[in-house]
Write a protein that holds these residues in place. Structure first.
Motif, short mmCIF file in Angstrom:
data_model
loop_
_atom_site.label_atom_id
_atom_site.label_comp_id
_atom_site.label_asym_id
_atom_site.label_seq_id
_atom_site.Cartn_x
_atom_site.Cartn_y
_atom_site.Cartn_z
N TRP A 56 -32.83 -0.55 -70.83
CA TRP A 56 -32.44 0.56 -69.97
C TRP A 56 -31.48 1.50 -70.67
O TRP A 56 -31.55 2.73 -70.51
N ARG A 57 -30.59 0.96 -71.49
CA ARG A 57 -29.59 1.77 -72.18
C ARG A 57 -30.10 2.34 -73.51
O ARG A 57 -29.33 2.96 -74.25
N GLY A 58 -31.36 2.10 -73.84
CA GLY A 58 -31.91 2.63 -75.09
C GLY A 58 -31.46 1.88 -76.32
O GLY A 58 -31.54 2.40 -77.43
N LEU A 70 -21.23 -9.88 -73.19
CA LEU A 70 -22.55 -10.46 -73.43
C LEU A 70 -23.51 -9.42 -74.00
O LEU A 70 -24.32 -9.73 -74.88
N LEU A 71 -23.43 -8.20 -73.49
CA LEU A 71 -24.29 -7.14 -74.01
C LEU A 71 -23.99 -6.88 -75.49
O LEU A 71 -24.90 -6.76 -76.31
N ARG A 72 -22.69 -6.82 -75.80
CA ARG A 72 -22.30 -6.55 -77.19
C ARG A 72 -22.72 -7.68 -78.11
O ARG A 72 -23.26 -7.45 -79.20
N GLN A 73 -22.48 -8.93 -77.69
CA GLN A 73 -22.83 -10.06 -78.54
C GLN A 73 -24.34 -10.15 -78.76
O GLN A 73 -24.80 -10.47 -79.87
N THR A 74 -25.11 -9.86 -77.73
CA THR A 74 -26.57 -9.90 -77.86
C THR A 74 -27.04 -8.81 -78.80
O THR A 74 -27.90 -9.04 -79.67
N ARG A 75 -26.48 -7.61 -78.64
CA ARG A 75 -26.87 -6.51 -79.52
C ARG A 75 -26.52 -6.83 -80.98
O ARG A 75 -27.31 -6.58 -81.89
N GLU A 76 -25.33 -7.41 -81.19
CA GLU A 76 -24.92 -7.74 -82.55
C GLU A 76 -25.85 -8.78 -83.18
O GLU A 76 -26.21 -8.68 -84.36
N ALA A 112 -20.35 3.63 -78.67
CA ALA A 112 -21.36 4.35 -77.90
C ALA A 112 -21.92 3.48 -76.79
O ALA A 112 -22.14 3.94 -75.67
N SER A 113 -22.15 2.19 -77.10
CA SER A 113 -22.68 1.28 -76.09
C SER A 113 -21.69 1.07 -74.96
O SER A 113 -22.05 1.02 -73.79
N ASP A 114 -20.39 0.93 -75.31
CA ASP A 114 -19.37 0.73 -74.28
C ASP A 114 -19.27 1.95 -73.37
O ASP A 114 -19.10 1.82 -72.15
N GLN A 115 -19.37 3.15 -73.95
CA GLN A 115 -19.32 4.36 -73.14
C GLN A 115 -20.52 4.42 -72.20
O GLN A 115 -20.39 4.81 -71.03
N ALA A 116 -21.68 4.02 -72.71
CA ALA A 116 -22.87 4.00 -71.86
C ALA A 116 -22.73 2.98 -70.74
O ALA A 116 -23.14 3.22 -69.60
N LEU A 117 -22.12 1.84 -71.06
CA LEU A 117 -21.93 0.82 -70.04
C LEU A 117 -20.95 1.30 -68.97
O LEU A 117 -21.16 1.06 -67.78
N ASP A 118 -19.89 2.00 -69.38
CA ASP A 118 -18.95 2.54 -68.41
C ASP A 118 -19.64 3.52 -67.48
O ASP A 118 -19.43 3.52 -66.27
N ALA A 119 -20.50 4.37 -68.05
CA ALA A 119 -21.23 5.33 -67.23
C ALA A 119 -22.17 4.62 -66.27
O ALA A 119 -22.30 5.00 -65.10
N GLY A 120 -22.81 3.56 -66.76
CA GLY A 120 -23.70 2.79 -65.90
C GLY A 120 -22.97 2.11 -64.77
O GLY A 120 -23.47 2.00 -63.66
N GLU A 121 -21.74 1.65 -65.03
CA GLU A 121 -20.97 0.99 -63.99
C GLU A 121 -20.63 1.95 -62.86
O GLU A 121 -20.55 1.57 -61.70
N ASN A 140 -28.81 3.10 -55.89
CA ASN A 140 -29.01 2.61 -57.25
C ASN A 140 -30.47 2.59 -57.65
O ASN A 140 -30.98 1.62 -58.20
N THR A 141 -31.18 3.65 -57.39
CA THR A 141 -32.61 3.69 -57.70
C THR A 141 -32.88 3.97 -59.16
O THR A 141 -34.00 3.79 -59.63
N ASP A 142 -31.85 4.45 -59.91
CA ASP A 142 -32.07 4.79 -61.31
C ASP A 142 -31.60 3.69 -62.26
O ASP A 142 -31.54 3.89 -63.46
N VAL A 143 -31.24 2.53 -61.75
CA VAL A 143 -30.86 1.40 -62.59
C VAL A 143 -31.92 0.31 -62.41
O VAL A 143 -32.66 0.31 -61.42
N PRO A 144 -32.03 -0.62 -63.36
CA PRO A 144 -32.98 -1.71 -63.19
C PRO A 144 -32.73 -2.45 -61.88
O PRO A 144 -31.58 -2.68 -61.49
#
Length: 333
Positions: free
Chosen positions: A99-101, A51-57, A9-18, A28-32
């Motif tokens: 930002w990604r919840g 890095l996002l995945r490792q931090t979340r883990e 789910a996180s990877d899908q959200a990251l792809d959408a954010g990219e 890019n007003t809706d991103v940090p």
């Protein structure tokens, strides 16, 4: 939701954010704000995901963020920003998680200006403002205290760290935070382990989550799984305005630097070794060490069954060093 589902789910959200981040900065007003000019290349995207995945883990594995009841107020974290690559990267990753919840906490960036000569007082305030980051900057002249108390030929790190930590605890309490968050990464943790092993005579390191002596604040290290090389690449890509430390960083021959070089040499000789060593810190076997306070060696007797129950199969597990040697001996057969 299990870890695999969370990762997907996180990877899908990251792809959408990219997809959003590939647009022009004006769109890019809706991103940090910190990510509006982030690189959009494939390699940086992979690095950012990792890095996002490792931090979340790390946050999930060590229960750093509490599970909130509906309607409960979000806790606050004081994210300590020194101006180095590690703390910049930590703050950026936590902002992205928010930002990604993926992180239900409020973040306050904190810089402690220790009155070191030549420290640029304008860089961080401007960077905070440009990136719309809530922050607090506190000036405390610990530099004069450290240089007055410690001879020039001795290392400043220990006293400097104690003074800095005490001030950060005070600021966290004043800001109503439940935790101070530090940018220590995998190599910092391994270096501390070997420093304690070589010079302290104990097996200890930096835990990812720690309760202070007073019992009112947590000390968190969400980058515990992240490699320093990845953080350095991320910081370069994000073009953070790095502020070097001219106190301890100016001293040659530090024991920690010797340990750092040793670890770097090992990693060059055997890529992946630091990852194995880091996993070992989370996989201790008290029955195969010498600490009598952690294991009842005195009560271990044949025929009682107590040994097998306590070991839970450890005694039958082959030594990793023996396995590696066997693999090497029979590699050509």
């Amino acid at each position: 939701m299990d870890v695999q589902a969370l990762t997907q789910a996180s990877d899908q959200a990251l792809d959408a954010g990219e997809d959003v981040l590939r647009k022009s900065p004006e769109a890019n007003t809706d991103v940090p704000a910190i990510f509006r000019n982030a690189p959009s290349g494939v390699e940086f995207k992979k690095l950012r995901k990792r890095l996002l995945r490792q931090t979340r883990e790390a946050i999930e594995d060590y229960g750093m963020a509490p599970v909130l009841e509906p309607g409960a107020a979000r806790p606050k974290w004081l994210v300590c920003l020194s101006g180095g690559k590690d703390s910049y990267s930590l703050l950026a990753i936590l902002i992205e998680m928010r930002w990604r919840g993926l992180l239900n906490v409020d973040l306050i960036a904190c810089n402690l200006d220790q009155a070191q000569p030549g420290f640029p007082p304008d860089i961080l305030p401007k960077w905070f403002a440009d990136n719309e980051i809530e922050n607090v900057i506190v000036r405390e002249d610990t530099y004069s205290i450290v240089t007055d108390k410690i001879p020039a030929h001795r290392t400043y790190c220990s006293l400097c760290s104690r003074l800095r930590r005490g001030i950060l605890y005070r600021i966290a309490r004043e800001q109503g935070c439940e935790a101070i968050v530090l940018g220590h990464h995998r190599e910092d943790i391994l270096e501390t382990f070997f420093m304690n092993l070589f010079h302290g005579g104990r097996l200890a390191s930096m835990p990812p989550k720690l309760l202070n002596d007073e019992g009112d604040l947590l000390v968190l290290r969400p980058l515990a799984y992240a490699a320093e090389s990845d953080i350095a690449k991320f910081a370069r890509g994000m073009e953070f305005p790095i502020i070097p430390c001219n106190l301890c960083g100016s001293q040659d021959g530090l024991q920690r630097e010797a340990v750092k070089k040793m670890l770097q040499d090992w990693e060059r000789q055997t890529p992946g070794r630091l990852g194995v060593m880091a996993r070992a810190l989370a996989n201790s076997r008290p029955s195969h060490l010498l600490d009598r306070s952690l294991y009842d060696f005195e009560g271990l007797r044949p025929g009682t069954g107590a040994g097998a129950a306590a070991l839970a199969g450890e005694a039958e597990e082959p030594c990793a060093a023996s396995l590696a040697m066997t693999d090497k001996l029979f590699a050509n057969e």
